[in-house]
Every structure is written in structure tokens, then in C-alpha cells.
Design an enzyme around this catalytic site. Structure first.
Site, PDB file in Angstrom:
ATOM      1  N   HIS A  55      -2.491  -1.104   6.664  1.00  0.00           N
ATOM      2  CA  HIS A  55      -1.795  -0.804   7.923  1.00  0.00           C
ATOM      3  C   HIS A  55      -2.743  -0.032   8.821  1.00  0.00           C
ATOM      4  O   HIS A  55      -3.796   0.449   8.394  1.00  0.00           O
ATOM      5  CB  HIS A  55      -0.512   0.003   7.670  1.00  0.00           C
ATOM      6  CG  HIS A  55      -0.756   1.352   7.057  1.00  0.00           C
ATOM      7  ND1 HIS A  55      -1.233   2.437   7.758  1.00  0.00           N
ATOM      8  CD2 HIS A  55      -0.609   1.799   5.779  1.00  0.00           C
ATOM      9  CE1 HIS A  55      -1.357   3.483   6.967  1.00  0.00           C
ATOM     10  NE2 HIS A  55      -0.984   3.119   5.742  1.00  0.00           N
ATOM     11  N   ASP A  67       6.436   2.339 -13.786  1.00  0.00           N
ATOM     12  CA  ASP A  67       5.552   3.057 -14.703  1.00  0.00           C
ATOM     13  C   ASP A  67       5.995   4.517 -14.827  1.00  0.00           C
ATOM     14  O   ASP A  67       5.957   5.281 -13.856  1.00  0.00           O
ATOM     15  CB  ASP A  67       4.110   2.974 -14.197  1.00  0.00           C
ATOM     16  CG  ASP A  67       3.105   3.353 -15.249  1.00  0.00           C
ATOM     17  OD1 ASP A  67       3.034   4.551 -15.595  1.00  0.00           O
ATOM     18  OD2 ASP A  67       2.391   2.464 -15.736  1.00  0.00           O
ATOM     19  N   SER A  70      -1.897   4.246   0.167  1.00  0.00           N
ATOM     20  CA  SER A  70      -1.932   3.032   0.987  1.00  0.00           C
ATOM     21  C   SER A  70      -3.253   2.301   0.773  1.00  0.00           C
ATOM     22  O   SER A  70      -4.327   2.896   0.884  1.00  0.00           O
ATOM     23  CB  SER A  70      -1.785   3.381   2.462  1.00  0.00           C
ATOM     24  OG  SER A  70      -0.520   3.915   2.736  1.00  0.00           O
TER      25      SER A  70
END
Length: 396
Positions: free
Chosen positions: A220, A342, A357
Site C-alpha cells: 500500500h 498461529d 505491511s
């Protein structure tokens, strides 16, 4: 007999309605163009498949690398026309390494305006001139400016003369006349604006494209924290970073990786756009491993893994489950929806936190995407972008 016919008609009507619904859904939700790496067939699910070799000679691929074929429901019912692009399998070096970002803007961003006290009155010279938060100042009196110090010095250290301010707004250039006012309290002229020319942050390298000499990260764009507008990149550096601690995410607060920047420059930044942050790398890090990139139709619901650095050591692999896939979404940053399964990662971070990210998403031994955003109200869930999209960006 009549009853049987009525029952058959009712059954047929229901069947046609269901088939029609699946056809309508596919036209709305599935893409009109796909890439195939191996063979001529593909599918989006057990329901929808295509065979680009059906009824067409292979020579058609040689004209522009594309051909048209039908997407079919259950291999029988025509749904829509697909454009199929044939491409050799692409391989990149998947990382998952945390890194530091130093970004300098192309122009100076107006991040705020403020009224100035003039006697008993308050005036806002910038706002009165027509300048808005989010504008990018590119020149003052036809002289280009690149730093906030330049803008502050020029506008605040003067004798009240007017200036022609050229800004970029929504992709277009506008010129305004700004006249600073004298503030007796501060003893100088003030323009009544706050500006910024740089930012710093952390992210995760998704992959290195060895063929292009580039790296891809974030999935992004980087936005200005005040204006939420995309930061226009002039130049920048990617530097090595060490994770020192993790601020754990909760349903009420966004967590983050806390990193210490190191002196090693690992690349220069080239582009900041809605599909990620891209640059030219100095070298491929020691933890990177080669993976084939999956076309978007190969991404499936089910088990997958993300690779992230959440401590001072090397990138690690953690389990997730892909729950939704959006092939035709308004934002490519939300192509994939997943949840963290997890237990170790949930214990360490609470889910997805800022700084993760760009973490690569691996499924069936292929790179299928990258983490982009956390779902703030539920940090155990997040969004991802298709790897195929980021690879195409890395070539540009």
C-alpha cells in the site's frame, strides 16, 4: 402424470434460478483477464473453470500474448468471456525482512493552517489565499522549493510582501497569492500554515525482483499522517532495521513493531503508489528464498502462511487462513481477507500490527500475496494484495 410434470417444472425453475444466480455472481465478482503460467486451463474454484486451448489454435497466442475463451460454470454453462494472457512462470526472492523507510517528498505538503493574532483580531493568511490542507507547494515566486525549512524561511522572514504560491492539488496545478501578516506577539510575519517535507517509518520487504533489480514492499502507499494524502516521492532510502520490541495489538488499540534504524542502506526508493513502495536494492538479503509467483486465480481459500520479522532475529513463517478472495475489488489492497491462526504469533503480537505491511503470503509453495492492512476492530484479521499485482508494479 400431471403432478409429476408440475414437480419437474418447479424443479427446473429452481435449477435455472440457481444457475442464473451463479452466472450473475461470476460476471460481477470474477475478473475479465487472467494470466496462465502452465498449460491452458485454470479455475477460480471447483465451480468456475476455463480452457484457453478449446477451439483455438496456439498460434493465436503469438500475436499479442493474449487470447479469448469462455469461463464456464461446472465446465458446461457459459458464464463470460475471459482474456487469457500466457506468461512464463515468474520467480522472485521472497524476504519478510523488516526495514526502515526514509522518504522525502516531491514538493512540500501543507499539513495544517492556523490563525495568526493581529492586534485584537485573528486572521489566517493561507486559508484566505485559498490554500488547503493537503496541497503540495511546488514553487514560491516561480522558484522551486523542496524542504519545509525553505518554505518557512521565505514566508516568515519578510516585510509583508505578497508571494505567488504554486501548488499541486488533485493532480492539477493552481497558483494563489499569499500575503503573510505581522504578529506582534511573535515579532515576525507569519503565513499561518504547517508544512512537511519528509517522513520515516517501518515496513516489510515482500520480495526482490532479480530480473529488474528492484524490491517491493508494504503493498500500500505511504500517506501523510495529518492529511492522509499519498506522499509524493522525490527521493528516499531503505535502511536495515532491527526489531527491538512489539507493541501488542488489541481490539481497542493498533499494535506496532518498534525498530531501531541501522546505518546500512539497502536500497533507494523509486515509487510510492497505491500498490506499495518500490525501489532499487543494493543486495538481496541473506534470508530471501526463491518462490514462483501465483496468478491470482490460483489463490484459494484455506491454509496459508505469512513471513514476518517480529523480533530481533530472522524472518519467521506463521500460519494464517485465507477466508475471502476479491478478484474485482475497488481497492487492490483488499484482494485477500485472512485471519491469523498461529498461536505463537497471536501471543507475540496479538495479530497483525503496524510494520508487518508487506509480509509475504505463501500458499501451496508459491507467493500469492502480501499483507497490507489490519482490520482494526479485530487485529487477528487482515487484508492482502495479490502478488501478481506487485510483481507487475516492480517491473515499472
Amino acid at each position: 402424470m400431471k403432478r409429476f410434470i408440475r414437480l419437474f417444472d418447479a424443479f427446473l425453475a429452481v435449477l435455472l434460478t440457481v444457475v442464473f444466480a451463479f452466472v450473475v455472481y461470476a460476471n460481477a465478482a470474477l475478473p475479465g483477464e487472467v494470466t496462465v503460467n502452465n498449460g491452458e486451463t485454470g479455475s477460480f474454484s471447483p465451480l468456475y473453470s476455463f480452457n484457453s486451448a478449446s477451439g483455438v489454435q496456439s498460434v493465436d497466442y503469438q500475436k499479442n500474448g493474449r487470447r479469448s475463451c469462455e469461463l464456464k460454470l461446472l465446465g458446461v454453462v457459459p458464464v463470460k468471456q475471459l482474456t487469457v494472457k500466457k506468461s512464463d512462470p515468474q520467480r522472485v526472492y521472497v524476504s519478510g525482512r523488516a526495514f526502515g523507510i526514509k522518504l522525502y517528498t516531491d514538493g512540500v505538503i501543507v499539513v495544517g493552517t492556523q490563525a495568526v493574532s493581529v492586534g485584537a483580531n485573528k486572521v489566517n493568511p493561507s486559508e484566505d489565499a485559498g490554500i488547503k490542507v493537503g496541497d503540495i507547494i511546488v514553487s514560491i515566486n516561480n522558484i522551486s522549493v523542496f524542504t519545509s525549512n525553505e518554505v518557512t524561511r521565505i514566508l516568515n522572514e519578510n516585510n509583508g510582501e505578497s508571494y505567488k504560491i504554486k501548488v499541486k492539488r488533485d493532480g492539477r496545478y493552481k497558483t494563489f497569492v499569499l500575503t503573510p501578516v505581522y504578529s506582534e506577539r511573535e515579532g515576525c510575519y507569519k503565513a499561518g500554515m504547517w508544512v512537511r517535507d519528509s517522513t520515516a517509518g517501518i515496513g516489510t520487504i515482500t520480495f526482490y525482483n532479480k530480473n529488474e533489480g528492484t524490491f517491493a514492499s508494504l503493498g500500500h502507499q505511504i500517506n501523510d499522517v495529518d492529511t492522509m494524502e499519498i506522499m509524493p516521492l522525490l527521493e528516499g532510502e531503505a535502511v536495515s532495521a532491527t526489531v527491538t520490541r512489539v507493541q501488542k495489538a488489541t481490539a481497542k488499540s493498533t499494535g506496532s513493531l518498534c525498530c531501531e534504524f541501522n546505518d546500512e542502506v539497502i536500497g533507494v526508493l523509486l515509487d510510492n503508489n497505491e500498490n506499495g513502495l518500490y525501489g532499487a536494492y543494493a543486495r538481496i538479503d541473506d534470508y530471501a528464498r526463491a518462490y514462483t509467483v501465483a496468478p491470482k486465480q490460483e489463490v484459494k481459500r484455506g491454509a496459508a502462511k505469512i513471513i514476518s520479522t517480529v523480533d530481533s532475529g530472522k524472518p519467521q513463517s506463521f500460519d494464517i487462513e485465507i477466508t475471502h478472495i476479491r478478484y474485482r475489488n475497488n481497492s487492490s489492497q483488499k484482494d485477500i481477507v485472512f485471519k491469523v491462526t498461529d498461536k505463537e504469533l497471536l501471543k507475540l503480537t496479538g495479530g497483525i500490527v503496524q510494520g508487518m505491511s508487506g509480509s509475504p503470503i505463501i500458499q501451496n509453495g508459491k507467493l500469492v500475496g502480501a499483507v497490507t492492512h489490519v482490520i482494526v476492530s479485530n487485529p487477528e484479521k487482515g487484508y492482502g494484495i495479490f502478488a501478481e499485482t506487485m510483481v507487475e508494479e516492480s517491473k515499472l
